[in-house]
Design a protein around this motif. Structure first.
Motif, mmCIF file in Angstrom:
data_model
loop_
_atom_site.group_PDB
_atom_site.id
_atom_site.type_symbol
_atom_site.label_atom_id
_atom_site.label_comp_id
_atom_site.label_asym_id
_atom_site.label_seq_id
_atom_site.Cartn_x
_atom_site.Cartn_y
_atom_site.Cartn_z
ATOM 1 N N ALA A 198 11.174 -2.400 2.013
ATOM 2 C CA ALA A 198 11.068 -2.754 0.844
ATOM 3 C C ALA A 198 8.852 -3.480 1.232
ATOM 4 N N TYR A 199 8.654 -3.596 2.010
ATOM 5 C CA TYR A 199 7.375 -4.611 2.664
ATOM 6 C C TYR A 199 6.459 -3.284 2.130
ATOM 7 N N LYS A 200 6.777 -2.202 2.628
ATOM 8 C CA LYS A 200 5.950 -0.755 3.299
ATOM 9 C C LYS A 200 6.115 -0.726 1.882
ATOM 10 N N GLU A 201 6.809 -0.723 0.287
ATOM 11 C CA GLU A 201 7.049 -0.712 -0.881
ATOM 12 C C GLU A 201 5.790 -1.199 -2.033
ATOM 13 N N LEU B 279 10.654 -10.151 8.637
ATOM 14 C CA LEU B 279 10.376 -9.360 9.886
ATOM 15 C C LEU B 279 9.490 -10.222 11.121
ATOM 16 N N LYS B 280 8.358 -10.157 10.756
ATOM 17 C CA LYS B 280 8.248 -11.554 12.262
ATOM 18 C C LYS B 280 9.420 -12.727 12.270
ATOM 19 N N PRO C 121 15.472 -16.546 -3.007
ATOM 20 C CA PRO C 121 13.694 -16.527 -3.979
ATOM 21 C C PRO C 121 13.084 -15.013 -4.191
ATOM 22 N N LEU C 122 13.600 -15.102 -2.695
ATOM 23 C CA LEU C 122 12.772 -13.381 -2.489
ATOM 24 C C LEU C 122 13.735 -12.400 -3.357
ATOM 25 N N LEU C 123 14.581 -12.129 -3.584
ATOM 26 C CA LEU C 123 15.187 -11.254 -4.822
ATOM 27 C C LEU C 123 14.908 -11.793 -5.747
ATOM 28 N N ILE D 191 5.620 -12.971 2.140
ATOM 29 C CA ILE D 191 7.029 -13.133 2.507
ATOM 30 C C ILE D 191 8.170 -12.752 3.992
ATOM 31 N N MET D 192 7.950 -11.385 3.264
ATOM 32 C CA MET D 192 8.235 -10.474 4.149
ATOM 33 C C MET D 192 8.439 -10.018 5.514
#
Length: 120
Positions: free
Chosen positions: A68-71, A111-112, A6-8, A106-107
């Protein structure tokens, strides 16, 4: 795109919207600088998630998701700048910012959980 991830899938759909907005901005508004930054950051989210799926280690996976999170955070910056400079409508910007926020959440959760598991 890939319905198994789903994330992709969400990041790919988001990237398509960013590409269409870029086309609109360059064609009709003749805005090339900010829109190019938005295009780069907004499409990089999904590209890094795709790379994370092919990661060779948990550390590699975590690093790609982190990028990806930073982007996604950078994408929100460019969307806000384009909105506040009146290149894009408030409703369009807010809708895309909301989607970028969803991806970010989500990301961040991924990460967490991956970083907590590493420390145990």
């Amino acid at each position: 795109m890939n319905n198994e991830n789903p994330l992709l899938s969400k990041s790919y759909d988001f990237a398509l919207q960013i590409v269409k907005l870029f086309q609109e901005l360059t064609k009709n508004k003749r805005e090339y600088v900010l829109s190019k930054q938005l295009l780069r950051a907004g499409t990089s989210i999904g590209a890094n998630i795709a790379e994370a799926n092919g990661a060779i280690s948990k550390a590699d996976f975590s690093a790609k998701i982190s990028i990806a999170y930073k982007e996604s955070l950078e994408t929100k910056y460019w969307l806000n700048l384009l909105k506040d400079s009146e290149y894009i409508k408030l409703s369009i910007a807010n809708g895309l910012i909301e989607k970028a926020d969803e991806l970010s959440k989500i990301m961040f959760a991924i990460l967490k959980s991956t970083r907590i598991k590493k420390q145990v």
